[in-house]
Design a protein around this motif. Sequence first.
Motif, PDB file in Angstrom:
ATOM      1  N   SER A  76      -3.953  60.324  29.638  1.00 30.14           N
ATOM      2  CA  SER A  76      -3.313  60.103  28.240  1.00 30.14           C
ATOM      3  C   SER A  76      -3.883  61.033  27.184  1.00 30.14           C
ATOM      4  O   SER A  76      -5.077  60.886  27.067  1.00 30.14           O
ATOM      5  CB  SER A  76      -3.279  58.736  27.872  1.00 30.14           C
ATOM      6  N   PHE A  78      -4.438  61.580  23.564  1.00 26.79           N
ATOM      7  CA  PHE A  78      -4.335  60.746  22.210  1.00 26.79           C
ATOM      8  C   PHE A  78      -3.754  61.643  20.939  1.00 26.79           C
ATOM      9  O   PHE A  78      -3.475  61.087  19.949  1.00 26.79           O
ATOM     10  CB  PHE A  78      -5.715  60.344  21.808  1.00 26.79           C
ATOM     11  N   GLU A  81      -0.135  60.521  22.321  1.00 25.60           N
ATOM     12  CA  GLU A  81       0.303  59.345  22.692  1.00 25.60           C
ATOM     13  C   GLU A  81      -0.719  58.362  22.099  1.00 25.60           C
ATOM     14  O   GLU A  81      -1.516  58.530  21.885  1.00 25.60           O
ATOM     15  CB  GLU A  81      -0.230  59.209  24.347  1.00 25.60           C
ATOM     16  N   GLU A  82      -0.159  57.123  21.810  1.00 25.97           N
ATOM     17  CA  GLU A  82      -0.861  55.995  21.363  1.00 25.97           C
ATOM     18  C   GLU A  82      -1.737  55.234  22.429  1.00 25.97           C
ATOM     19  O   GLU A  82      -1.193  54.786  23.354  1.00 25.97           O
ATOM     20  CB  GLU A  82       0.106  54.922  20.722  1.00 25.97           C
ATOM     21  N   TRP A  84      -3.719  52.533  24.552  1.00 28.13           N
ATOM     22  CA  TRP A  84      -3.430  51.147  24.726  1.00 28.13           C
ATOM     23  C   TRP A  84      -4.440  50.069  24.364  1.00 28.13           C
ATOM     24  O   TRP A  84      -3.889  48.817  23.781  1.00 28.13           O
ATOM     25  CB  TRP A  84      -3.374  50.894  26.196  1.00 28.13           C
TER      26      TRP A  84
END
Length: 403
Positions: A76, A78, A81-82, A84
Amino acid sequence: MTLTASPTDGLPVSDVDPFSHEVLEDPLPLHEQLREAGPVTYLSRYDVHALARYDEVHAALVDWQEFQSAAGVGLSNFRTEEPWRPPSLLLEADPPQHDAPRRVLTAVLGPRALRRLRERWAADAEELVDQVLAEGTEFDAVTALSQAFPLRVFPDAVGLGPDGRENLLPYGDHAFNAFGPSNDLVAQGAPRIAELSAWVGEQCQRESLAEEGFGAAIWAAADRGDITPQQAPLIVRSLLTAGVDTTVHGISAVLYAFASNPDQWARLRAEPALARVAFDEAIRWESPVQTFFRTTTTAVRIGDAVVPEGHKVLMFLAAANRDPRRWADPDAFDLGRDPSGHVGFGMGLHQCVGQHVARLEAESVLTALARRVARIELAGPTRRHHNNTLRAWGNLPMAVQPA
């Protein structure tokens, strides 16, 4: 793995899934293929560049300016994308944001703290080994030793209470799975992660921690102004996330290594001071942490290829740790080797801050075992535990011959 050459730059291209169950069960063939393909390979399935040779992996680990961690050390990104959960202040941050938390945790886990723990952990290990041997000479080393000892001593050192410690392993397992793609392994942990995250968050608060311990020392640093009160619980969380599963799998790795190499066990018994060398050699040989990602901050040349800015780079730590360009006879577990320089704990300013704690835990267990056990061997079929980031054992049936 099928390799083709990119028509634009000749870069080796593969559609392999390094997070497939087939590869997670036995990653060594893929590692060799990636090393032999060249300094860098493009993995088309995930749009990432892969490094598997020691020199390139080492260089990326120490170059935080061009290979950043702040965009996430998993697949992912950052930037787009956010995450988790709130990012780690150590693993998923770069200077200057990384500096104060790192200084505090380095001091908290420093030599003075470990000297205080050495005698206590040695006694705890002897008591645990005596309990295991009293129940018989055959046991599952994963549950009896690799999990039991860290869950016994490390939460105590942090300052956790006795209840709920069984939550640490599934929480850590999900956290390390989340560094990979959103596959079935991530889905397996998803139903419980809200509950587990809430429990871990509660343990990181000042009022949940004992008055003495790593956790209290971190909060004391916040009182001094070395870090902010908002940073303190996130630093405690880093300890609880990265300080259990990795040590569990490291102890399993060294026990498996000795069960598979009885001559090396005999050598350890003859030279007990080799316990720490044995642990580091097992970390190199088995690499409990198999992979981590970085993200390029600029266009970076690796070999003849240019990796564009903002691109994910997958570093195969385990492949680097068996690179014949760096290690003689790399597939051998050998206590005569100097394993220093392995990248199993990372390298550079993001190198594992708790590695000396893990070494002390492993040394305690190995020393207690070596005093009491003349021989150790596998006693049945073993089972791997699959994780997107970790090389782990699900069970290790072992038989021992008491000394």
